[in-house]
Design a protein around this motif. Structure first.
Motif, PDB file in Angstrom:
ATOM      1  N   ARG B 103       0.832  -1.212   0.000  1.00  0.00           N
ATOM      2  CA  ARG B 103       0.000   0.000   0.000  1.00  0.00           C
ATOM      3  C   ARG B 103       0.862   1.256   0.000  1.00  0.00           C
ATOM      4  O   ARG B 103       0.545   2.247  -0.657  1.00  0.00           O
ATOM      5  N   PHE B 104       1.940   1.203   0.741  1.00  0.00           N
ATOM      6  CA  PHE B 104       2.827   2.357   0.791  1.00  0.00           C
ATOM      7  C   PHE B 104       3.400   2.671  -0.590  1.00  0.00           C
ATOM      8  O   PHE B 104       3.418   3.828  -1.030  1.00  0.00           O
ATOM      9  N   LEU B 105       3.864   1.616  -1.258  1.00  0.00           N
ATOM     10  CA  LEU B 105       4.459   1.836  -2.588  1.00  0.00           C
ATOM     11  C   LEU B 105       3.417   2.327  -3.578  1.00  0.00           C
ATOM     12  O   LEU B 105       3.691   3.182  -4.421  1.00  0.00           O
ATOM     13  N   GLU B 106       2.220   1.741  -3.471  1.00  0.00           N
ATOM     14  CA  GLU B 106       1.160   2.186  -4.381  1.00  0.00           C
ATOM     15  C   GLU B 106       0.852   3.669  -4.195  1.00  0.00           C
ATOM     16  O   GLU B 106       0.631   4.400  -5.153  1.00  0.00           O
ATOM     17  N   SER B 107       0.852   4.072  -2.945  1.00  0.00           N
ATOM     18  CA  SER B 107       0.399   5.439  -2.671  1.00  0.00           C
ATOM     19  C   SER B 107       1.508   6.469  -2.814  1.00  0.00           C
ATOM     20  O   SER B 107       1.240   7.608  -3.200  1.00  0.00           O
ATOM     21  N   TYR B 108       2.720   6.097  -2.472  1.00  0.00           N
ATOM     22  CA  TYR B 108       3.744   7.127  -2.310  1.00  0.00           C
ATOM     23  C   TYR B 108       4.941   6.993  -3.251  1.00  0.00           C
ATOM     24  O   TYR B 108       5.784   7.876  -3.266  1.00  0.00           O
ATOM     25  N   ARG B 109       5.020   5.897  -3.974  1.00  0.00           N
ATOM     26  CA  ARG B 109       6.228   5.693  -4.765  1.00  0.00           C
ATOM     27  C   ARG B 109       6.440   6.814  -5.781  1.00  0.00           C
ATOM     28  O   ARG B 109       7.518   7.420  -5.847  1.00  0.00           O
ATOM     29  N   SER B 110       5.398   7.063  -6.541  1.00  0.00           N
ATOM     30  CA  SER B 110       5.519   8.081  -7.576  1.00  0.00           C
ATOM     31  C   SER B 110       5.771   9.463  -6.979  1.00  0.00           C
ATOM     32  O   SER B 110       6.663  10.202  -7.414  1.00  0.00           O
ATOM     33  N   ALA B 111       4.995   9.786  -5.959  1.00  0.00           N
ATOM     34  CA  ALA B 111       5.149  11.113  -5.355  1.00  0.00           C
ATOM     35  C   ALA B 111       6.507  11.269  -4.702  1.00  0.00           C
ATOM     36  O   ALA B 111       7.118  12.353  -4.747  1.00  0.00           O
ATOM     37  N   LEU B 112       6.995  10.180  -4.126  1.00  0.00           N
ATOM     38  CA  LEU B 112       8.296  10.243  -3.455  1.00  0.00           C
ATOM     39  C   LEU B 112       9.408  10.469  -4.482  1.00  0.00           C
ATOM     40  O   LEU B 112      10.325  11.278  -4.253  1.00  0.00           O
ATOM     41  N   THR B 113       9.323   9.794  -5.583  1.00  0.00           N
ATOM     42  CA  THR B 113      10.345   9.974  -6.614  1.00  0.00           C
ATOM     43  C   THR B 113      10.303  11.393  -7.170  1.00  0.00           C
ATOM     44  O   THR B 113      11.338  12.022  -7.393  1.00  0.00           O
ATOM     45  N   GLN B 114       9.105  11.883  -7.373  1.00  0.00           N
ATOM     46  CA  GLN B 114       8.991  13.256  -7.874  1.00  0.00           C
ATOM     47  C   GLN B 114       9.540  14.254  -6.874  1.00  0.00           C
ATOM     48  O   GLN B 114      10.226  15.215  -7.230  1.00  0.00           O
ATOM     49  N   ALA B 115       9.229  14.025  -5.615  1.00  0.00           N
ATOM     50  CA  ALA B 115       9.744  14.946  -4.592  1.00  0.00           C
ATOM     51  C   ALA B 115      11.266  14.886  -4.534  1.00  0.00           C
ATOM     52  O   ALA B 115      11.939  15.921  -4.412  1.00  0.00           O
ATOM     53  N   ALA B 116      11.796  13.676  -4.637  1.00  0.00           N
ATOM     54  CA  ALA B 116      13.258  13.538  -4.604  1.00  0.00           C
ATOM     55  C   ALA B 116      13.884  14.228  -5.798  1.00  0.00           C
ATOM     56  O   ALA B 116      14.935  14.886  -5.685  1.00  0.00           O
ATOM     57  N   THR B 117      13.243  14.112  -6.945  1.00  0.00           N
ATOM     58  CA  THR B 117      13.757  14.790  -8.129  1.00  0.00           C
ATOM     59  C   THR B 117      13.735  16.303  -7.939  1.00  0.00           C
ATOM     60  O   THR B 117      14.682  17.005  -8.306  1.00  0.00           O
ATOM     61  N   GLY B 118      12.639  16.779  -7.358  1.00  0.00           N
ATOM     62  CA  GLY B 118      12.553  18.212  -7.115  1.00  0.00           C
ATOM     63  C   GLY B 118      13.609  18.697  -6.145  1.00  0.00           C
ATOM     64  O   GLY B 118      14.181  19.773  -6.314  1.00  0.00           O
ATOM     65  N   ILE B 119      13.865  17.909  -5.130  1.00  0.00           N
ATOM     66  CA  ILE B 119      14.845  18.317  -4.121  1.00  0.00           C
ATOM     67  C   ILE B 119      16.257  18.220  -4.670  1.00  0.00           C
ATOM     68  O   ILE B 119      17.087  19.121  -4.490  1.00  0.00           O
ATOM     69  N   ALA B 120      16.544  17.121  -5.360  1.00  0.00           N
ATOM     70  CA  ALA B 120      17.905  16.920  -5.856  1.00  0.00           C
ATOM     71  C   ALA B 120      18.194  17.772  -7.080  1.00  0.00           C
ATOM     72  O   ALA B 120      19.352  18.039  -7.386  1.00  0.00           O
ATOM     73  N   GLY B 121      17.168  18.154  -7.787  1.00  0.00           N
ATOM     74  CA  GLY B 121      17.375  19.008  -8.941  1.00  0.00           C
ATOM     75  C   GLY B 121      17.644  18.259 -10.218  1.00  0.00           C
ATOM     76  O   GLY B 121      17.827  18.878 -11.265  1.00  0.00           O
ATOM     77  N   SER B 122      17.698  16.956 -10.160  1.00  0.00           N
ATOM     78  CA  SER B 122      17.876  16.191 -11.395  1.00  0.00           C
ATOM     79  C   SER B 122      17.205  14.839 -11.224  1.00  0.00           C
ATOM     80  O   SER B 122      17.045  14.341 -10.094  1.00  0.00           O
ATOM     81  N   SER B 123      16.828  14.272 -12.345  1.00  0.00           N
ATOM     82  CA  SER B 123      16.090  13.020 -12.295  1.00  0.00           C
ATOM     83  C   SER B 123      16.960  11.884 -11.763  1.00  0.00           C
ATOM     84  O   SER B 123      16.524  11.081 -10.928  1.00  0.00           O
ATOM     85  N   ALA B 124      18.219  11.839 -12.236  1.00  0.00           N
ATOM     86  CA  ALA B 124      19.084  10.740 -11.806  1.00  0.00           C
ATOM     87  C   ALA B 124      19.363  10.813 -10.312  1.00  0.00           C
ATOM     88  O   ALA B 124      19.246   9.817  -9.586  1.00  0.00           O
TER      89      ALA B 124
END
Lengths: 433, 317
Positions: B103-124
């Motif tokens: 359930r956690f992965l279903e709900s937060y995986r995409s948003a977490l990756t997007q947030a990490a991308t936003g914070i890190a400044g790059s997709s990789a």
């Protein structure tokens, strides 16, 4: 500030997230801000985490922040109470400021301008006749509307004041407009005080005070606002004696209004003395107001004209130091009335007239709600989007003439002389079937 | 702001206590919270849920100031205000329940990756950051021989996604400080004070003390505002989002604050023997010069905590 993530007195992720979402209690938020103000590291993390909030996809996941400490009921109801109070104030203001004449201003003036016959004293027991009943205010209305003298030193001579005022009323009895009307027809709403005098109301109501004070001081000056009989003219007139301070001259002040109560700027007010002197002419200002001062006592004819409105005239007698307050609701000009028409005001709605002929010439119309499609004998199609008030030719996207129009579902359908069928939902944009 | 010791109604329940007793609320209320949290769907037992509630409440004293006693009503109000579903999910994930993880992965995986991308400044970098955090959240790191997941530290006061963003930001800062050296600011970054005459050491000491007294009298939010704007160089937009006000409000507050600080400094300097002219010379003519003239002072005074926290943390994570 937990051992899970960082050692030391720093805010942990849980506290940072709760702070950012406003979920901390007041004291805890205060402490968090104190720490953040001094901790560059925590501020850095906090703002970095905020960067990612801008993503709408994440916002969908984040639930709204919840306040931890429940708000007291009275505080939760406070906005409702404020809104209720505001609504009450609004309703009160509307009730107070609402024009007391629900009918047009013309009707108002007619009410205060009874035919001369009804100015005679009518027996109190006369049966009420709705049509002939002079719905004018009682002559005693005006004195009662004067502000009561303030309890000052003038109170010592209040009895003298009353007697003087009474004598003044008696002396000016011939100038008092209307006799007491039948009880059923007398209405304060119909009194001239309720006419829309715009900013003149303040002058009218405030003026009697110094006059009464003057009486108390024994100046012997005639006081008391008296109402002159009003002829059958759409002019609301009220003459107050002894109200000007310009020597022995009188003054006329007034406002020109249109039937909706809006001011009419630029109206021409012409005052002709009966003695044959040169007339005085002024224009109303942006608020429809005008002033004619320095007028010797005598008989005058007053005429008010404005482009597009019927000219109104009336006669009035002015005494020295009279202040005539006048409200003139102009009516739109009719064919039988004298209307001053200026070139600029003669613009015709050529569009309407053209299209009106179009409507008359139409051989077939189809309505879909507010939209009406019309077909004229030449095979041209017109469209009205406001139930036929205005029409516009439809630019033909087809070749040939239209021979038939019909409703098609929610839209329209036309058939040309080449048997081509075109469809449109709005009547403007067409596609061939 | 550490968690207060157990007192004033925060005493720990005995091991044999029921879940409701552990949470310090009636059984019916606990059942209601249990239902609201949908904890059963995450394979979280009532005892585990009760422990999670109690831990969350004790961690922040149920939102009650330290001087006050925690009443049962306040305790219940605190529990009701929690993000109960997310708390149950986080606790179940921390305990390693597979269904909760799904359930956690279903709900937060995409948003977490997007947030990490936003914070890190790059997709990789963002995907790396998110991947590392997944591993950490799953409890691959052990502490004292036990599997440990940071999700156990989620209290449910804020949203789980907000908590994840904060964790991501912390991890990103940690990684940045591990892999980058802080470059000292050049002298050219600080504008020279416009004062005509250089200040004597005694005057500078007096100025420092005066600035300290003036800033010490400010409210916490004002200090945070000043530090974020003048020291960190945050934009009005960032500050407005943080404080949940309009940018114009932040701008007005900053202008008012700088003006008040200048006035207060002048008064303080004059009260301590400096003439008004000399005080104005030290401050400069424009209140906006405050960030230039007193940048170092502000940094020294506002920056009370040592800037080594992340450096220390870098070696441990």
């Amino acid at each position: 500030m937990t051992e899970h993530l960082q050692p030391g007195p720093h805010l942990d992720a849980d506290q940072l997230a709760a702070f950012a979402e406003g979920a901390l209690a007041g004291w805890e938020r205060e402490q968090a801000m104190l720490h953040l103000a001094g901790c560059e590291a925590c501020r850095e993390v906090l703002f970095l985490a905020q960067i990612a909030v801008q993503n709408p996809a994440e916002e969908a996941v984040v639930a709204p922040a919840v306040i931890v400490i429940p708000t007291p009921i009275w505080r939760r109801l406070a906005p409702l109470a404020v809104a209720t109070a505001l609504a009450a104030c609004l309703v009160t203001a509307v009730l107070v400021l609402r024009p007391k004449h629900p009918v047009a201003p013309q009707a108002d003036v007619a009410q205060v301008a009874p035919p001369p016959a009804v100015n005679e004293a009518a027996p109190a027991d006369r049966p009420a006749a709705p049509q002939a009943a002079p719905r004018v205010h009682r002559p005693t209305v005006q004195p009662t509307r004067q502000p009561a003298p303030q309890p000052t030193a003038a109170d010592a001579s209040s009895a003298d004041q009353n007697s003087a005022v009474a004598a003044n009323r008696a002396g000016a009895a011939d100038r008092i407009a209307a006799a007491p009307a039948p009880l059923g027809s007398v209405s304060d709403d119909a009194s001239i005080e309720n006419l829309p005098l715009n900013n003149r109301n303040a002058i009218r109501l405030a003026a009697p005070q110094p006059a009464v004070a003057g009486m108390a001081a024994g100046t012997g000056r005639a006081v008391g606002a008296l109402v002159q009989p009003l002829p059958a003219s759409p002019l609301g007139l009220r003459i107050e004696h002894g109200q000007t301070s310009t020597g022995e001259f009188a003054k006329i002040a007034g406002t020109v209004l249109d039937p909706t109560g809006a001011s009419v700027p630029g109206a021409t007010v012409t005052l002709r003395p009966a003695a044959g002197a040169a007339p005085t002419q002024v224009k109303t200002d942006a608020r429809g107001g005008f002033n004619l001062a320095g007028l010797p006592a005598g008989h005058y004819d007053l005429q008010i004209a404005a482009p597009g409105f019927a000219t109104v005239t009336r006669s009035l007698d002015l005494q020295a130091r009279d202040l005539a307050l006048l409200t003139s609701p102009l009516q739109p000009g009719a064919a039988s009335e004298t209307v001053t028409v200026e070139a600029a005001a003669a613009a015709l709605d050529t569009d309407s007239s053209t299209l009106a002929s179009t409507v008359q010439a139409m051989t077939q119309t189809v309505a879909q709600g507010k939209r009406i499609l019309g077909l004229d004998p030449d095979g041209a199609v017109s469209l009205s989007t406001n139930r036929g008030r205005r029409w516009k030719k439809v630019k033909p996207q087809w070749t040939g003439k239209v021979v038939h129009i019909a409703a098609s579902g929610d839209g329209f359908e036309i058939t040309t002389d080449a048997n081509a069928v075109w469809l449109s939902q709005d009547g403007k944009h067409w596609r061939q079937r | 702001m550490d968690s207060a010791p157990a007192q004033d109604g925060l005493g720990e329940a005995p091991p044999s206590a029921s879940p409701a007793e552990r949470a310090g609320i009636p059984a019916s209320a606990f059942a209601e919270l249990w239902t609201l949290a949908e904890a059963g769907a995450c394979e979280l037992s009532e005892v585990e849920f009760g422990l999670a509630l109690a831990a969350s409440g004790a961690r922040c004293r149920f939102g009650v100031p330290p001087a006050e006693t925690v009443s049962p009503d306040r305790r219940m109000a605190f529990y009701r205000a929690l993000h109960l579903k997310e708390l149950a999910l986080a606790q179940a994930c921390a305990l390693g329940r597979d269904i909760a993880w799904r359930r956690f992965l279903e709900s937060y995986r995409s948003a977490l990756t997007q947030a990490a991308t936003g914070i890190a400044g790059s997709s990789a970098l963002g995907e790396d950051l998110a991947g590392a955090l997944y591993a950490e959240l799953y409890g691959l790191k052990e502490r004292n021989g036990e599997r440990h997941s940071p999700l156990a530290g989620y209290s449910g006061r804020g949203s789980l996604m907000g908590w994840l963003r904060a964790i991501l930001a912390q991890r990103h800062v940690d990684r940045h400080r591990r892999t980058h050296r802080e470059s000292p600011l050049g002298d050219a970054d600080f504008a020279a004070p416009p004062a005509a005459t250089p200040a004597s050491p005694a005057e500078l000491t007096q100025l420092n003390q005066s600035v300290g007294r003036t800033l010490g009298r400010l409210q916490a939010e004002d200090r945070l505002l000043l530090a974020s704007y003048f020291l960190d160089g945050r934009t009005l937009l960032e500050l407005a989002r943080l404080l949940r006000v309009h940018e114009a409000t932040v701008s007005r507050r900053l202008k008012r604050l700088t003006g008040e600080i200048r006035k207060s400094l002048l008064k303080d300097l004059q009260a301590h023997g400096m003439s008004r002219r000399a005080a104005e010379e030290r401050l400069g003519a424009d209140p906006r010069d405050l960030d230039l003239n007193f940048d170092l002072n502000l940094r020294n005074i506002l920056q009370t905590s040592p800037p080594t926290a992340f450096s220390q943390q870098a070696g441990k994570t």
